[in-house]
Design a protein around this motif. Structure first.
Motif, short mmCIF file in Angstrom:
data_model
loop_
_atom_site.label_atom_id
_atom_site.label_comp_id
_atom_site.label_asym_id
_atom_site.label_seq_id
_atom_site.Cartn_x
_atom_site.Cartn_y
_atom_site.Cartn_z
N THR A 142 -1.85 -14.57 13.38
CA THR A 142 -2.87 -14.09 12.47
C THR A 142 -4.22 -14.66 12.92
OG1 THR A 142 -2.65 -15.98 11.00
CG2 THR A 142 -1.20 -14.08 10.58
N PRO A 143 -5.34 -14.23 12.33
CA PRO A 143 -6.62 -14.88 12.67
C PRO A 143 -6.59 -16.39 12.44
CG PRO A 143 -7.04 -12.81 11.55
CD PRO A 143 -5.55 -13.02 11.50
N ALA A 185 -8.94 -7.89 24.22
CA ALA A 185 -8.04 -8.74 24.99
C ALA A 185 -7.55 -9.91 24.15
CB ALA A 185 -8.74 -9.23 26.25
N VAL A 186 -8.45 -10.51 23.37
CA VAL A 186 -8.07 -11.63 22.50
C VAL A 186 -7.09 -11.17 21.43
CG1 VAL A 186 -8.93 -13.32 20.85
CG2 VAL A 186 -10.25 -12.82 22.90
N ILE A 187 -7.39 -10.05 20.78
CA ILE A 187 -6.53 -9.55 19.70
C ILE A 187 -5.18 -9.13 20.24
CG2 ILE A 187 -6.28 -7.71 18.00
CD1 ILE A 187 -9.33 -7.82 17.61
N ASP A 188 -5.16 -8.49 21.40
CA ASP A 188 -3.88 -8.10 22.00
C ASP A 188 -3.00 -9.32 22.23
OD1 ASP A 188 -4.57 -5.47 22.02
OD2 ASP A 188 -4.98 -5.32 24.16
N ARG A 189 -3.60 -10.38 22.76
CA ARG A 189 -2.83 -11.60 23.01
C ARG A 189 -2.35 -12.21 21.70
NH1 ARG A 189 -4.30 -17.26 23.77
NH2 ARG A 189 -2.54 -18.30 24.77
N THR A 210 -16.26 -16.97 17.34
CA THR A 210 -16.63 -15.56 17.38
C THR A 210 -15.39 -14.67 17.48
OG1 THR A 210 -18.73 -16.07 18.45
CG2 THR A 210 -17.93 -13.82 18.65
N ALA A 211 -14.45 -15.06 18.35
CA ALA A 211 -13.24 -14.28 18.52
C ALA A 211 -12.41 -14.25 17.23
CB ALA A 211 -12.41 -14.85 19.67
N VAL A 212 -12.30 -15.39 16.58
CA VAL A 212 -11.51 -15.47 15.34
C VAL A 212 -12.13 -14.61 14.25
CG1 VAL A 212 -10.78 -17.00 13.48
CG2 VAL A 212 -10.52 -17.72 15.86
N GLU A 213 -13.45 -14.71 14.08
CA GLU A 213 -14.11 -13.92 13.05
C GLU A 213 -14.04 -12.43 13.37
OE1 GLU A 213 -16.04 -12.90 9.58
OE2 GLU A 213 -15.05 -14.76 10.19
N GLY A 214 -14.19 -12.08 14.65
CA GLY A 214 -14.06 -10.68 15.03
C GLY A 214 -12.67 -10.14 14.73
N TYR A 215 -11.64 -10.93 15.03
CA TYR A 215 -10.26 -10.54 14.73
C TYR A 215 -10.08 -10.33 13.23
CZ TYR A 215 -5.09 -10.96 14.86
OH TYR A 215 -3.73 -10.76 14.74
N ARG A 216 -10.63 -11.25 12.42
CA ARG A 216 -10.49 -11.17 10.96
C ARG A 216 -11.16 -9.89 10.42
NH1 ARG A 216 -12.38 -15.78 9.94
NH2 ARG A 216 -10.40 -16.90 9.72
N VAL A 238 4.14 -5.77 15.33
CA VAL A 238 3.82 -6.87 14.41
C VAL A 238 4.23 -6.53 12.97
CG1 VAL A 238 1.94 -8.23 13.42
CG2 VAL A 238 1.94 -7.70 15.86
N GLU A 239 3.87 -5.32 12.53
CA GLU A 239 4.17 -4.95 11.15
C GLU A 239 5.67 -4.71 10.94
OE1 GLU A 239 1.88 -4.91 8.51
OE2 GLU A 239 0.85 -5.99 10.10
N THR A 240 6.36 -4.26 11.95
CA THR A 240 7.81 -4.09 11.83
C THR A 240 8.49 -5.45 11.70
OG1 THR A 240 7.72 -2.08 13.16
CG2 THR A 240 9.87 -3.09 12.89
#
Length: 485
Positions: free
Chosen positions: A153-154, A142-146, A172-178, A197-199
């Protein structure tokens, strides 16, 4: 010919469809013909302004909606097969497969589906300090989707200033995303959100690639524009930045009124008090609560009728735009008046008993039997009546009021006054689509949400694939099987 084309629309729709160059925003409510206007605008561009079908891009949010657009365009536009009609994500796949190497995506990169993503997130969370292997990977997703919806980026996420994210500490969320992103890159993989995002990154870093795509997409259309997030908005903005030929259609109306309670990690709060970054919980179509982070909050205004639904001792109030999953339970002794659609014919109205015997002799919904007999594709229940006479009355009323036929879709195996050729000619001569749209609008129904859509039919087939099946000794042992519809 183009004038005749626009005469099939109401004045507001015709004005929007006649728009030629430059940006345009079309705002209208549910069932008002937004997608129809978009399709007619494309046809008008091609017929009146000599725009080539290959120069038109139309984007929506679901594969079903994109298929519906392609189908409707095929009935109206010569060369419709050259139109670029897809979802945002499908467009991203197409672009990244062709040009992804410019930003480090190697050929043959893998796109993770939901299960792949959750498996990877569970591994990542199991190795995070202070997070055990039993942690719910949906929280981090949910965090990464948002974050990706906002093109963060992280590092951007770390600077966002939020202390808790979907129940996880910020660090924790930031490190998990990274770590999640690093694992993706290490396996030459991207996830569903990365398709946008990549496009966007490709277009920003490689202007020459963006220019090539802009040559292919000179006239851009976006359906259901109110649902775009920041990443999709930025993708659209970049595509339209050169020629500015962008038409978007949307419905900004709220679905739920003030004081509606929404379950969040802060407890149940009123819908008007929901904040960006809140983690809300919904059923996801099942009995298990699914967390989701609020990406954006926008105030809206609505004037019109409200609907109340009573179920399980609870009452839900909403606008006609709010769609709920439900099951229609069969009731003996009733009659249904229905609207049926078949791709190669159009729309018609009819009646049926509430309960009928199917091909296997078992009792089931009458409209299911009728739809299968007609090889139909969709069906809406217009009215439930207590007698056949009352049902027949409303069938004739709807037919006369909206100009919809009641005659069957095909004559094969039936003793009808019309043969199949005359039935085809009849449906080709009538604009049943416009008539059905008016009927659905008046009854607060929606073209994308029929009450019944069959799994199989004249244009759908189920394929069962069975591996390692053993039919010896009169039995069957299946080691694995998949069904695809």
């Amino acid at each position: 010919m183009s004038t005749d084309l626009l005469s099939q629309l109401n004045p507001a729709q015709a004005e929007a469809a006649a728009h030629f160059t430059g940006p345009a925003l079309v705002v209208a409510g549910a069932g008002s013909g937004k997608t129809r206007t978009l399709i007619y605008r494309i046809a008008h561009l091609i017929r009146e302004h000599d725009v080539q079908p290959g120069e038109v891009l139309a984007v929506t949010f679901t594969n079903k909606a994109a298929a519906e657009m392609r189908e409707r365009a095929g009935h109206l536009i010569e060369g419709a097969g050259e139109l670029w009609m897809s979802t945002f994500h499908s467009a991203g796949v197409r672009i990244l497969r062709a040009y992804g190497e410019y930003i480090g995506l190697r050929r043959g990169f893998v796109i993770y589906d939901d299960d792949d993503q959750l498996d990877l997130l569970k591994e990542v969370m199991g190795n995070l300090p202070g997070v055990g292997p039993d942690a719910n990977p949906r929280q981090l997703r949910a965090v990464i989707d948002r974050a990706k919806g906002n093109l963060w980026t992280p590092e951007d996420l770390a600077r966002s200033g939020e202390d808790m994210m979907a129940g996880l500490p910020r660090a924790t969320a930031v490190e998990g995303y990274r770590r999640y992103q690093a694992r993706l890159r290490g396996t030459n993989a991207i996830d569903f959100n990365d398709l946008i995002v990549e496009t966007v990154r490709l277009f920003r870093e490689m202007p020459a690639v963006l220019n090539k795509i802009q040559n292919r997409a000179r006239f851009i259309h976006v359906d259901e524009y109110q649902d775009t997030n920041r990443a999709q908005y930025e993708l659209t903005r970049l595509l339209a930045s050169r020629d500015r030929n962008l038409l978007v259609v949307g419905d900004p109306d709220q679905c739920l009124p003030p004081d509606t309670l929404v379950r969040t990690t802060r407890g149940c709060v009123r819908i008007e008090d929901v904040r960006e970054g809140d983690c809300t919980f919904g059923t996801g179509g099942g009995k298990t609560l699914v967390p989701s982070v609020v990406r954006h909050v926008k105030r809206g205004h609505y004037r019109g009728s409200m609907w109340r639904i009573n179920a399980g001792g609870k009452t839900l109030e909403g606008t006609p735009h709010h769609v709920l999953l439900s099951r229609i339970e069969p009731t003996e002794g009733k009659w249904y008046v229905y609207l049926m659609y078949r791709e190669d014919r159009g729309y018609r109205v009819g009646i049926t008993k509430s309960m009928r015997s199917g091909d296997d002799g078992k009792s089931e919904h009458g409209f299911r039997v009728r739809l299968n007999q007609e090889h139909g594709d969709k069906l809406w229940v217009l009215r439930v009546c207590g007698t056949a006479q009352e049902a027949r009355f409303h069938e004739v009323l709807y037919s006369a009021r909206y100009g919809l036929p009641t005659v069957l879709f095909h004559a094969v195996g039936r003793n009808l006054a019309f043969d199949d050729d005359h039935l085809r000619r009849l449906y080709e001569a009538l604009d049943t689509r416009s008539a059905a749209e008016r009927l659905m609008r008046d009854l607060h129904l929606h073209p994308d949400f029929p009450h019944y859509r069959p799994q199989n039919g004249a244009r759908r087939h189920t394929v069962n694939v069975v591996m390692y099946q053993d039919n010896r000794h009169g039995g069957a042992t299946s080691w694995g099987s998949w069904t695809s519809g």
